[in-house]
Design a protein around this motif. Structure first.
Motif: not given
Lengths: 417, 330
Positions: A36, A77-80, A86, A90-91, B64-65, B68-69, B91-92, B95-96, B98-99, B101, B187-188
């Motif tokens: 990310i 593979i990758g992000f959805e 989202s 916020v970044q 998701a937001a 990162t915070a 999938r959602r 992915s979340l 991985i975002v 960790h 997604v991994a």
């Protein structure tokens, strides 16, 4: 055309890069699909360069059915993209955030709600790129009936877009149609930009009509000036029938630039990437664009065989066939050519040469802007931001800073009531 | 058995009390909860038709937001099995995960929201029985998709031209009563093996579904004796499903009444926890007002002094906070 008209720029982020062999490049960030922080960095680079938006494409399934081919690319593979954008919302603080989502495998209420939430998280910077999804691989993840015919998918998409538009307008939907029934209004406040931006990319006849009716932005693939101009005039010409002004849609063809300080360096960089493409990967990718499965049976140094009309991507197939006939290309040559830029327009040269080409299409009435597709990340986005953007700014063709806050403001679009 | 020595603590933020879409406010609350080491935040999702409970954010996008915070706290979002397709939902959340960790969980309710069918193109509501059967099939697909890639499938071998090992990617090939899904996910694999499955809205017939599939179960507060019997019964069902009873955590939903002092609250949680009727608590609170400050600044320190709440995070994933297998360091 006024002197102050400026081009719109999208940064099309995709995995390790748009070149099929990007991930193998020594400078490509190979773990992009699970990192990310890499995407946050790319978004900030694009924002510092004042891009209108970052753009993510999407497929709800693998790109390639042949597992051995797939394992030689980074695209399984990758992000959805909704979760990705989202997080990026916020970044970042100014850049637009556009994601692809399918009308075939979503419901309008859920999709409208999700994108509106992204719009709130970003303070009015969200956009939805409508696709109908042409891949049978995706279809198999959503039932056993297979891919629906092109016309059916577009009829569903038209109804889908209509419902989403009404929901974003805050209206009680009470929709009971062919494909969807939706009773309630959304349970979220109204969008900070009136409604998220509607993007489309389908270039078939029915796709163009849907775009003329509903889109704010249209992405397209066009190799030559003439193709780009013909598409531009055709699409803008269809808008009056729906009571819209030509300027209500921004047409942004994809462009795959390979830029360096000198033309020789740019060519060398391009060659280096082309040599990393395995033949079977290139041919497989070309096959998927042509919606045929047995291209590998034909001699790789021979011409393209005659093809039946596809139910998949009609417009893309026509583009490939036309190019192969025009330039007399073999399957290998075509495969490498399309693998590199995926059917989009490629420019290899210095910043001034790239700016010249973009300027010619922009001022020649063939584009309102461009969706930039760097060959590998992060290097080629950095190079475009460092070399080409300042050149466009010097020529007065691109903004020196953001003037607005929302994606609609960046794009100069009306705010819907 | 089961009852861990320290209690697990989650908070469910009610965002419906937020006047405007203010992500900064929610992020501030999340960081506050993280500072004191709470296991997770659960973001409810009101869904359609709830005109009186407008939240400015849909739960998965907010998650998701928040990912990162924050850096340690677990993040759970409610998402409905009627509003989503299993492939998209899997999938959602993958992915979340991985975002974030490895800090994400999916909260599915096994009670149908009566307004959803009418907004998601369903001719009518499912019968309760059909809804549950469909939900279990949905959950099994999602968990199957989450395991489609082995943890060591990605090779990243530039010179050899091998991005991943095709032997370590697995099709799901599910064909069931309600769904047909080929897979695999694009997604991994999750950094915590799989996102945490949190089930709520459990009626009696749904208890066995939870026992078979859940990592974490949320139960409503009730009389002390009944709660203890219910907890024991649930753990028996987990064993009957062939699982280790410690593979499932049970949190009790509690709403803090206005005016309750920190001592009263801490005593009440301690009593419930010591009576072995849950593994911890999911505390429901509004996003505005002093409720979170009171919990973080007064109640949790008291519980910690009594040895009932662990000090800080020992691991980095939600599974590790919960002491579940697959979470890495604990």
């Amino acid at each position: 055309m006024t002197a102050s008209r400026q081009m719109k720029l999208g940064a099309f982020l995709w995995a390790t890069g748009h070149h099929i062999a990007a991930w193998r490049h020594p400078k490509a960030h190979v773990t992009a699909g699970v990192d990310i922080d890499h995407y946050i960095q790319l978004a900030r680079t694009a924002e510092a360069a004042k891009f209108d938006m970052i753009f993510c494409e999407d497929a709800a399934g693998l790109r390639e059915a042949n597992v051995n081919i797939a394992s030689q690319t980074s695209r399984s593979i990758g992000f959805e993209p909704i979760s990705l954008l989202s997080a990026l919302a916020v970044q970042t603080s100014r850049i637009g955030l556009v994601s692809t989502a399918s009308t075939s495998y979503n419901e309008p209420y859920g999709l409208a709600r999700t994108f509106l939430s992204l719009d709130h998280l970003s303070g009015g910077r969200a956009g939805w790129n409508l696709v109908t999804s042409a891949s049978p691989i995706e279809a198999a993840n959503f039932g056993s009936t297979g891919l629906k015919p092109h016309a059916d998918r577009y009829e569903r998409a038209r109804e889908f877009a209509e419902v989403v538009t009404r929901l974003w307008q805050g209206k009680a939907s009470d929709h009971d149609g062919q494909s969807f029934s939706v009773r309630d209004p959304l349970d979220l406040p109204r969008s900070p930009q009136g409604a998220p931006v509607m993007v489309q990319a389908g270039a078939s006849d029915v796709g163009r009509d849907l775009a003329a009716r509903t889109a704010d932005v249209v992405f397209t693939a066009a190799q030559t000036f003439e193709e780009a101009k013909a598409f531009y005039d055709d699409l803008k010409g269809r808008m009056a029938a729906y009571g819209r002004e030509p300027d209500d849609i921004k047409i942004m063809p994809g462009v795959a630039p390979v830029v360096a300080e000198t033309e020789a360096e740019a060519r060398e960089k391009h060659e280096e990437l082309q040599e990393l493409i395995p033949d079977d990967v290139g041919v497989a990718l070309l096959s998927s664009y042509l919606s045929i499965s047995d291209l590998w049976r034909y001699p790789i140094d021979g011409p393209l065989p005659e093809l039946p009309e596809s139910e998949g991507m009609k417009s893309r197939q026509a583009l490939v066939v036309e190019q192969s006939r025009r330039d007399g290309l073999s399957i290998r040559q075509l495969a490498r050519h399309f693998a590199g830029a995926r059917g989009h327009w490629r420019i290899v040269g210095t910043a001034a040469q790239v700016a010249d080409e973009l300027q010619a299409r922009f001022e020649g009435g063939a584009a309102d802007g461009f969706n930039v597709m760097p060959s590998y990340f992060p290097g080629e986005l950095d190079v475009f931001a460092a070399l080409v953007v300042p050149e466009l700014q010097r020529r007065g063709l691109f903004r020196g800073d953001y003037e607005g806050r929302t994606l609609r403001q960046h794009l100069g679009l009306k705010q819907p009531v | 058995m089961a009852n861990t020595t320290t209690m697990h603590l989650a908070i469910s933020l009610d965002l419906t009390s937020m006047p405007t879409a203010d992500f900064g406010l929610v992020a501030g609350l999340a960081r506050k909860a993280e500072e004191v080491g709470l296991d997770m935040i659960i973001v409810a999702d009101s869904g359609p038709g709830s005109a009186l409970s407008i939240s400015p954010f849909e739960a998965t996008t907010l998650l998701a937001a928040l990912a990162t915070a924050t850096s340690r706290i677990g993040l759970v979002a409610r998402a409905s099995t009627v509003a989503h397709q299993p492939y998209n939902l899997a999938r959602r959340f993958a992915s979340l995960d991985i975002v974030s960790h490895g800090r994400v969980g999916w909260n599915a309710s096994l009670t149908q929201n009566p307004r959803e069918a009418a907004n998601f193109s369903k001719p009518e509501e499912f019968s309760d029985e059909d809804f549950r059967r469909r939900a279990e099939e949905f959950i099994c697909i999602v968990q199957g998709l989450w395991q489609g890639w082995d943890g060591d499938a990605l090779l990243f071998d530039k010179s050899g031209g091998r991005f991943h090992d095709p032997e370590k990617m697995h099709l799901l090939d599910h064909k069931g009563e309600f769904f047909s899904v080929r897979g695999p996910l694009n997604v991994a694999r999750s950094p915590q093996d799989m996102p945490v499955l949190v089930l709520s809205g459990l009626s009696e017939p749904a208890m066995d579904i939870a026992a078979r599939t859940a990592d974490l179960i949320l139960l409503d507060d009730g009389p002390a004796e009944g709660a203890k019997a219910r907890f024991d019964d649930l753990k028996r069902r987990v064993m009957a499903a062939g699982r280790d009873p410690d593979a499932v955590r049970v949190l009790m939903n509690v709403s803090l009444a206005a005016g309750d002092g920190p001592d009263t609250i801490a005593d009440r949680l301690e009593e419930r926890f010591r009576s072995r009727s849950c593994d911890g608590f999911n505390i429901l609170m509004p996003a505005r007002g002093p409720a979170l400050d009171d919990l973080v600044d007064r109640v949790v320190p008291k519980l910690r002094r009594r040895g009932l709440v662990r000090g800080g995070y020992r691991g980095t994933t939600l599974r590790s906070h919960l002491g579940l297998a697959g979470g890495g360091n604990q």
